[in-house]
Motif scaffolding. Structure first.
Motif, short mmCIF file in Angstrom:
data_model
loop_
_atom_site.label_atom_id
_atom_site.label_comp_id
_atom_site.label_asym_id
_atom_site.label_seq_id
_atom_site.Cartn_x
_atom_site.Cartn_y
_atom_site.Cartn_z
N PRO A 146 48.50 38.39 44.85
CA PRO A 146 48.56 39.84 45.08
C PRO A 146 48.30 40.16 46.55
CG PRO A 146 46.47 39.24 44.09
CD PRO A 146 47.31 37.99 44.10
N PRO A 147 48.58 41.39 46.96
CA PRO A 147 48.31 41.76 48.36
C PRO A 147 46.81 41.75 48.66
CG PRO A 147 49.17 43.64 47.13
CD PRO A 147 49.16 42.47 46.20
N CYS A 148 46.48 41.32 49.84
CA CYS A 148 45.09 41.32 50.30
C CYS A 148 44.64 42.77 50.42
CB CYS A 148 44.99 40.62 51.66
SG CYS A 148 43.39 40.79 52.46
N PRO A 149 43.45 43.11 49.92
CA PRO A 149 42.97 44.49 50.02
C PRO A 149 42.66 44.92 51.46
CG PRO A 149 41.31 43.09 49.03
CD PRO A 149 42.54 42.25 49.18
N GLN A 150 42.54 43.95 52.35
CA GLN A 150 42.21 44.29 53.73
C GLN A 150 43.45 44.39 54.63
OE1 GLN A 150 38.50 42.76 55.38
NE2 GLN A 150 39.72 41.78 56.97
N CYS A 151 44.33 43.39 54.59
CA CYS A 151 45.49 43.40 55.51
C CYS A 151 46.82 43.66 54.81
CB CYS A 151 45.56 42.09 56.28
SG CYS A 151 46.11 40.66 55.30
N THR A 152 46.86 43.65 53.51
CA THR A 152 48.01 43.90 52.63
C THR A 152 49.05 42.78 52.59
OG1 THR A 152 49.43 45.16 54.16
CG2 THR A 152 47.74 46.40 52.91
N VAL A 181 33.34 31.35 50.26
CA VAL A 181 34.08 30.24 49.67
C VAL A 181 33.17 29.01 49.61
CG1 VAL A 181 35.99 28.63 50.01
CG2 VAL A 181 36.34 31.06 50.38
N GLN A 182 33.12 28.41 48.46
CA GLN A 182 32.38 27.17 48.23
C GLN A 182 33.39 26.10 47.83
OE1 GLN A 182 28.72 27.33 48.06
NE2 GLN A 182 29.05 29.33 48.95
N ALA A 183 32.96 24.87 47.77
CA ALA A 183 33.86 23.79 47.38
C ALA A 183 34.43 24.01 45.98
CB ALA A 183 33.14 22.45 47.45
N ASP A 184 33.65 24.62 45.11
CA ASP A 184 34.09 24.82 43.73
C ASP A 184 34.40 26.30 43.42
OD1 ASP A 184 31.51 25.71 43.95
OD2 ASP A 184 30.81 24.80 42.09
N SER A 185 34.76 27.05 44.45
CA SER A 185 34.99 28.49 44.28
C SER A 185 36.18 28.79 43.38
CB SER A 185 35.25 29.16 45.63
OG SER A 185 34.09 29.18 46.39
N LEU A 186 36.04 29.89 42.66
CA LEU A 186 37.15 30.42 41.88
C LEU A 186 38.16 31.08 42.83
CD1 LEU A 186 35.14 32.20 39.05
CD2 LEU A 186 36.50 30.11 38.83
N PRO A 187 39.39 31.32 42.37
CA PRO A 187 40.32 32.09 43.19
C PRO A 187 39.73 33.45 43.54
CG PRO A 187 41.47 31.08 41.35
CD PRO A 187 39.99 30.85 41.13
N LEU A 188 40.13 33.98 44.67
CA LEU A 188 39.61 35.26 45.17
C LEU A 188 39.77 36.38 44.14
CD1 LEU A 188 38.42 36.92 47.50
CD2 LEU A 188 40.73 37.16 48.40
N THR A 189 40.89 36.41 43.45
CA THR A 189 41.13 37.47 42.46
C THR A 189 40.13 37.42 41.32
OG1 THR A 189 42.78 36.09 41.35
CG2 THR A 189 43.59 37.69 42.96
N GLN A 190 39.59 36.23 41.02
CA GLN A 190 38.58 36.11 39.96
C GLN A 190 37.17 36.34 40.51
OE1 GLN A 190 39.09 32.37 37.92
NE2 GLN A 190 41.27 32.76 37.58
N PRO A 228 37.09 40.70 41.37
CA PRO A 228 38.03 41.50 40.54
C PRO A 228 37.98 42.99 40.88
CG PRO A 228 36.15 40.79 39.24
CD PRO A 228 36.04 40.09 40.56
N GLU A 229 36.88 43.45 41.45
CA GLU A 229 36.77 44.87 41.78
C GLU A 229 37.75 45.30 42.88
OE1 GLU A 229 34.04 42.71 44.59
OE2 GLU A 229 34.51 42.54 42.47
N PHE A 240 40.83 43.90 43.16
CA PHE A 240 42.17 43.64 42.63
C PHE A 240 42.30 44.31 41.26
CE2 PHE A 240 41.27 40.10 45.47
CZ PHE A 240 42.41 40.08 46.26
N PRO A 241 42.19 45.62 41.21
CA PRO A 241 42.17 46.33 39.92
C PRO A 241 43.44 46.21 39.10
CG PRO A 241 42.38 47.89 41.71
CD PRO A 241 42.16 46.54 42.32
N GLU A 242 44.60 45.96 39.74
CA GLU A 242 45.86 45.94 39.00
C GLU A 242 46.08 44.64 38.23
OE1 GLU A 242 46.54 44.19 43.00
OE2 GLU A 242 45.76 46.12 42.43
N LEU A 243 45.22 43.67 38.40
CA LEU A 243 45.42 42.39 37.70
C LEU A 243 44.83 42.37 36.32
CD1 LEU A 243 44.83 39.96 40.66
CD2 LEU A 243 46.97 40.80 39.76
#
Length: 134
Positions: A89-95, A116-125, A128-129, A131-134
């Motif tokens: 999805p588009p980045c909420p900061q730069c689109t 970001v950590q070595a075991d981080s989830l994707p940014l959208t997860q 989530p606040e 990326f409301p459209e997901l």
């Protein structure tokens, strides 16, 4: 079709939705006859491009991309990565779109990189606040 930033091309280009990508793949497998039939079905005339080398082998795919988007692309590799579903999805900061649906931060502006950590989830997860459209 949707205009979207392409990381490889470094510009906005027409990106194919899932149905259009399927038509492009089918054109690659079945040849120019399929492209001609699709052009006829859409009421459009087909003026084949003059391509050479490897691009000549992939001409049906290139012609279908041109038919669907109106954009003349002569690089078969470019067409293969111009699919909306390959990007996030588009980045909420730069689109600009995240590079992949599983991106852990925005490669363009760094949004989300601070946690970001070595075991981080994707940014959208993780966020989530924003990326409301997901």
């Amino acid at each position: 079709m949707k205009m979207l930033w392409c990381w490889r091309c470094q510009q906005e280009v027409p990106m194919l939705d899932a149905e259009e990508a399927l038509l492009v793949r089918k054109a690659m497998m079945t040849g120019m006859r399929f492209v001609e039939e699709e052009a006829h079905r859409r009421g459009r005339s087909l003026l084949p491009m003059a391509v050479e080398g490897v691009s000549r082998l992939m001409q049906p795919m290139l012609e279908m991309y041109k038919l669907l988007t109106g954009f003349v692309e002569t690089n078969p590799n470019a067409v293969m990565h111009h699919e909306v579903d390959q990007y996030g999805p588009p980045c909420p900061q730069c689109t600009k779109p995240l590079r992949t649906p599983k991106a852990r931060f925005c490669a363009a502006c760094g949004f989300g990189q601070e946690d970001v950590q070595a075991d981080s989830l994707p940014l959208t997860q993780r966020r989530p606040e924003v990326f409301p459209e997901l």
